[in-house]
Design a protein around this motif. Structure first.
Motif, PDB file in Angstrom:
ATOM      1  N   TYR A  53       0.826  -1.208   0.000  1.00  0.00           N
ATOM      2  CA  TYR A  53       0.000   0.000   0.000  1.00  0.00           C
ATOM      3  C   TYR A  53       0.863   1.262   0.000  1.00  0.00           C
ATOM      4  O   TYR A  53       0.515   2.250  -0.637  1.00  0.00           O
ATOM      5  CB  TYR A  53      -0.943   0.032   1.203  1.00  0.00           C
ATOM      6  CG  TYR A  53      -2.261  -0.649   0.951  1.00  0.00           C
ATOM      7  CD1 TYR A  53      -3.182  -0.112   0.071  1.00  0.00           C
ATOM      8  CD2 TYR A  53      -2.587  -1.835   1.590  1.00  0.00           C
ATOM      9  CE1 TYR A  53      -4.389  -0.729  -0.164  1.00  0.00           C
ATOM     10  CE2 TYR A  53      -3.790  -2.462   1.358  1.00  0.00           C
ATOM     11  CZ  TYR A  53      -4.692  -1.909   0.478  1.00  0.00           C
ATOM     12  OH  TYR A  53      -5.879  -2.529   0.244  1.00  0.00           O
ATOM     13  N   VAL A  64     -10.025   4.156  -7.339  1.00  0.00           N
ATOM     14  CA  VAL A  64     -11.419   3.753  -7.540  1.00  0.00           C
ATOM     15  C   VAL A  64     -11.907   4.101  -8.949  1.00  0.00           C
ATOM     16  O   VAL A  64     -12.423   3.229  -9.653  1.00  0.00           O
ATOM     17  CB  VAL A  64     -12.327   4.360  -6.446  1.00  0.00           C
ATOM     18  CG1 VAL A  64     -13.793   4.131  -6.758  1.00  0.00           C
ATOM     19  CG2 VAL A  64     -11.970   3.771  -5.094  1.00  0.00           C
ATOM     20  N   TYR A 120     -11.976   8.798   2.345  1.00  0.00           N
ATOM     21  CA  TYR A 120     -11.417   7.764   1.475  1.00  0.00           C
ATOM     22  C   TYR A 120     -10.453   6.871   2.255  1.00  0.00           C
ATOM     23  O   TYR A 120     -10.472   5.645   2.112  1.00  0.00           O
ATOM     24  CB  TYR A 120     -10.723   8.440   0.296  1.00  0.00           C
ATOM     25  CG  TYR A 120     -10.280   7.524  -0.803  1.00  0.00           C
ATOM     26  CD1 TYR A 120     -11.202   6.786  -1.531  1.00  0.00           C
ATOM     27  CD2 TYR A 120      -8.940   7.400  -1.131  1.00  0.00           C
ATOM     28  CE1 TYR A 120     -10.797   5.958  -2.554  1.00  0.00           C
ATOM     29  CE2 TYR A 120      -8.525   6.577  -2.151  1.00  0.00           C
ATOM     30  CZ  TYR A 120      -9.461   5.855  -2.862  1.00  0.00           C
ATOM     31  OH  TYR A 120      -9.054   5.030  -3.870  1.00  0.00           O
ATOM     32  N   LEU A 123     -12.467   4.565   4.368  1.00  0.00           N
ATOM     33  CA  LEU A 123     -12.996   3.442   3.591  1.00  0.00           C
ATOM     34  C   LEU A 123     -11.906   2.426   3.266  1.00  0.00           C
ATOM     35  O   LEU A 123     -12.159   1.218   3.272  1.00  0.00           O
ATOM     36  CB  LEU A 123     -13.646   3.954   2.309  1.00  0.00           C
ATOM     37  CG  LEU A 123     -14.932   4.752   2.501  1.00  0.00           C
ATOM     38  CD1 LEU A 123     -15.431   5.280   1.173  1.00  0.00           C
ATOM     39  CD2 LEU A 123     -15.994   3.905   3.174  1.00  0.00           C
ATOM     40  N   LEU A 124     -10.699   2.905   2.989  1.00  0.00           N
ATOM     41  CA  LEU A 124      -9.590   1.973   2.780  1.00  0.00           C
ATOM     42  C   LEU A 124      -9.307   1.181   4.047  1.00  0.00           C
ATOM     43  O   LEU A 124      -8.993  -0.011   3.988  1.00  0.00           O
ATOM     44  CB  LEU A 124      -8.334   2.731   2.347  1.00  0.00           C
ATOM     45  CG  LEU A 124      -8.298   3.246   0.922  1.00  0.00           C
ATOM     46  CD1 LEU A 124      -7.054   4.088   0.699  1.00  0.00           C
ATOM     47  CD2 LEU A 124      -8.352   2.110  -0.070  1.00  0.00           C
ATOM     48  N   LEU A 126     -11.539   0.379   6.314  1.00  0.00           N
ATOM     49  CA  LEU A 126     -12.599  -0.624   6.435  1.00  0.00           C
ATOM     50  C   LEU A 126     -12.362  -1.790   5.484  1.00  0.00           C
ATOM     51  O   LEU A 126     -12.623  -2.943   5.829  1.00  0.00           O
ATOM     52  CB  LEU A 126     -13.962   0.009   6.152  1.00  0.00           C
ATOM     53  CG  LEU A 126     -14.494   0.972   7.206  1.00  0.00           C
ATOM     54  CD1 LEU A 126     -15.834   1.534   6.763  1.00  0.00           C
ATOM     55  CD2 LEU A 126     -14.626   0.290   8.549  1.00  0.00           C
ATOM     56  N   ALA A 127     -11.877  -1.491   4.288  1.00  0.00           N
ATOM     57  CA  ALA A 127     -11.601  -2.559   3.326  1.00  0.00           C
ATOM     58  C   ALA A 127     -10.415  -3.403   3.773  1.00  0.00           C
ATOM     59  O   ALA A 127     -10.326  -4.581   3.451  1.00  0.00           O
ATOM     60  CB  ALA A 127     -11.332  -1.958   1.947  1.00  0.00           C
ATOM     61  N   TRP A 128      -9.498  -2.791   4.510  1.00  0.00           N
ATOM     62  CA  TRP A 128      -8.304  -3.499   4.979  1.00  0.00           C
ATOM     63  C   TRP A 128      -8.683  -4.565   5.992  1.00  0.00           C
ATOM     64  O   TRP A 128      -8.148  -5.658   5.993  1.00  0.00           O
ATOM     65  CB  TRP A 128      -7.347  -2.486   5.599  1.00  0.00           C
ATOM     66  CG  TRP A 128      -6.118  -3.077   6.206  1.00  0.00           C
ATOM     67  CD1 TRP A 128      -6.024  -3.734   7.384  1.00  0.00           C
ATOM     68  CD2 TRP A 128      -4.805  -3.073   5.661  1.00  0.00           C
ATOM     69  NE1 TRP A 128      -4.742  -4.125   7.626  1.00  0.00           N
ATOM     70  CE2 TRP A 128      -3.969  -3.730   6.573  1.00  0.00           C
ATOM     71  CE3 TRP A 128      -4.254  -2.567   4.498  1.00  0.00           C
ATOM     72  CZ2 TRP A 128      -2.616  -3.896   6.353  1.00  0.00           C
ATOM     73  CZ3 TRP A 128      -2.905  -2.734   4.294  1.00  0.00           C
ATOM     74  CH2 TRP A 128      -2.101  -3.395   5.207  1.00  0.00           C
TER      75      TRP A 128
END
Length: 129
Positions: A53, A64, A120, A123-124, A126-128
């Motif tokens: 990352y 995105v 953003y 959200l990254l 949360l996706a992690w």
């Protein structure tokens, strides 16, 4: 041209250059700061995923839209990364232009970019997990 008018031109040129450099600094810090803070201050250990990352930081703002466009046209992941880099560059250039207009624009653009970039990064995060 008289000596005084040459000095005024030089002063105006320096003023424009300072304004543009300040605008670029505001845009870059506002856009990349929250994402970098998210990556640096995560409570987990330093894994290969985190290092990957960190390597993607330059293209993260356009990730995105680049991925969505590549998926819409059924292109490869390489195309998605290239599009993400292009979108990131376009975002930086557009916001740099907006922030270069004046001090108020610089403040408003910086705050808006920071808020959106923080969301953003959230959200990254949360996706992690």
């Amino acid at each position: 041209m008289t000596e005084m008018s040459k000095g005024q031109v030089a002063s105006e040129t320096e003023s424009v250059a300072r304004r543009r450099v300040a605008a670029l600094g505001v845009v870059l810090v506002s856009m990349y700061g929250p994402m970098l803070a998210w990556l640096l201050f995560m409570p987990e250990t330093w894994s290969n995923r985190r290092w990957s990352y960190i390597g993607m930081i330059p293209v993260l703002p356009g990730l995105v839209p680049g991925s969505l466009l590549a998926e819409a046209f059924e292109k490869s992941m390489t195309t998605a990364w290239l599009l993400a880099g292009g979108f990131s560059l376009l975002l930086v250039m557009f916001f740099w232009w907006l922030a270069s207009i004046g001090r108020r624009f610089r403040l408003v653009v910086g705050l808006l970019i920071f808020i959106v970039s923080s969301g953003y990064a959230f959200l990254l995060n949360l996706a992690w997990t």
